[in-house]
Design a protein around this motif. Structure first.
Motif, mmCIF file in Angstrom:
data_model
loop_
_atom_site.group_PDB
_atom_site.id
_atom_site.type_symbol
_atom_site.label_atom_id
_atom_site.label_comp_id
_atom_site.label_asym_id
_atom_site.label_seq_id
_atom_site.Cartn_x
_atom_site.Cartn_y
_atom_site.Cartn_z
ATOM 1 N N GLU A 15 0.112 4.910 -15.446
ATOM 2 C CA GLU A 15 0.869 4.510 -14.260
ATOM 3 C C GLU A 15 0.313 3.213 -13.675
ATOM 4 O O GLU A 15 1.069 2.309 -13.300
ATOM 5 C CB GLU A 15 0.839 5.627 -13.206
ATOM 6 C CG GLU A 15 1.508 5.280 -11.895
ATOM 7 C CD GLU A 15 3.019 5.068 -12.010
ATOM 8 O OE1 GLU A 15 3.576 4.373 -11.145
ATOM 9 O OE2 GLU A 15 3.638 5.589 -12.963
ATOM 10 N N LYS A 16 -1.005 3.115 -13.595
ATOM 11 C CA LYS A 16 -1.621 1.895 -13.056
ATOM 12 C C LYS A 16 -1.322 0.696 -13.950
ATOM 13 O O LYS A 16 -1.060 -0.406 -13.468
ATOM 14 C CB LYS A 16 -3.119 2.085 -12.871
ATOM 15 C CG LYS A 16 -3.447 2.991 -11.693
ATOM 16 C CD LYS A 16 -4.931 3.092 -11.454
ATOM 17 C CE LYS A 16 -5.235 3.989 -10.275
ATOM 18 N NZ LYS A 16 -4.680 3.533 -9.005
ATOM 19 N N ALA A 20 0.661 -2.498 -12.372
ATOM 20 C CA ALA A 20 -0.251 -3.567 -11.950
ATOM 21 C C ALA A 20 0.424 -4.928 -12.077
ATOM 22 O O ALA A 20 1.154 -5.190 -13.037
ATOM 23 C CB ALA A 20 -1.522 -3.537 -12.798
ATOM 24 N N LEU A 70 -5.245 -4.632 -11.655
ATOM 25 C CA LEU A 70 -6.032 -3.559 -12.248
ATOM 26 C C LEU A 70 -7.094 -4.185 -13.128
ATOM 27 O O LEU A 70 -6.806 -5.126 -13.873
ATOM 28 C CB LEU A 70 -5.145 -2.631 -13.095
ATOM 29 C CG LEU A 70 -5.849 -1.512 -13.864
ATOM 30 C CD1 LEU A 70 -6.479 -0.500 -12.896
ATOM 31 C CD2 LEU A 70 -4.877 -0.813 -14.811
ATOM 32 N N ASP A 96 -8.514 -1.581 -8.253
ATOM 33 C CA ASP A 96 -8.892 -0.379 -8.986
ATOM 34 C C ASP A 96 -9.504 -0.768 -10.332
ATOM 35 O O ASP A 96 -9.084 -1.754 -10.949
ATOM 36 C CB ASP A 96 -7.680 0.515 -9.236
ATOM 37 C CG ASP A 96 -7.244 1.275 -7.998
ATOM 38 O OD1 ASP A 96 -8.084 1.491 -7.107
ATOM 39 O OD2 ASP A 96 -6.059 1.650 -7.939
#
Length: 175
Positions: A15-16, A20, A70, A96
């Motif tokens: 998902e990230k 991103a 990210l 993150d």
């Protein structure tokens, strides 16, 4: 290797990656070739990717990251000073960080947002230097990119078509 991976964490990483704005890849030493390969594969999927091979350049680039970016850090030992400082810089910017280590505990893991343990059974840092220690990382990152390719919406399709044209131009002899 699969026993070390948590499905929920893998889904969160996917998902990230999909959302991103830019994916920054950090990795030095023995992890640098894996980082280079991952960066190329993510770019081929149409993601905006940043990869700086010079360790000092990685740390400098990490300070330019934003919260919507990210950082993926690849570090077998989790103790590479350059990768640690790049992760530290990324976290200071609100970015993150996903860490791909081969060992369970390390200073870098303490900074990461998410960790995906990628290791062969009985692996040690010494075995990574003389054996196939990075092979599980290659296998995992290739599989991760394959799953990501199948889950991306069509937004990267135009870029992916152009990228495939670039790849085709590197082929000397058409089949």
């Amino acid at each position: 290797m699969a026993a070390l991976l948590d499905a929920g964490t893998v889904d969160a990483v996917l998902e990230k990656l999909a959302t991103a704005k830019t994916v920054f890849i950090a990795g030095s030493g023995l992890s640098a070739p894996v980082a280079d390969d991952l960066a190329m594969r993510l770019a081929a999927l149409g993601l905006r990717v940043q990869r700086v091979s010079d360790p000092m350049g990685q740390e400098i680039a990490a300070f330019t990251l934003l919260p919507e970016n990210l950082c993926i850090a690849i570090s077998g030992s989790g103790q590479n000073a350059s990768t640690y400082r790049s992760v530290e810089a990324a976290r200071s910017r609100g970015t993150d960080v996903v860490l791909l280590p081969s060992v369970d505990s390390s200073p870098t893991r303490e900074l990461a947002t998410l960790t995906l343990m990628v290791s062969a059974a009985g692996a040690s840092y010494a075995s990574e230097v003389t054996g196939i220690g990075r092979l599980p990382m290659y296998l995992f990152t290739h599989a991760l990119c394959d799953v990501l390719r199948r889950t991306l919406d069509g937004s990267t399709q135009p870029v992916r078509a152009e990228i495939m044209a670039v790849i085709d131009r590197f082929t000397l002899f058409a089949e």
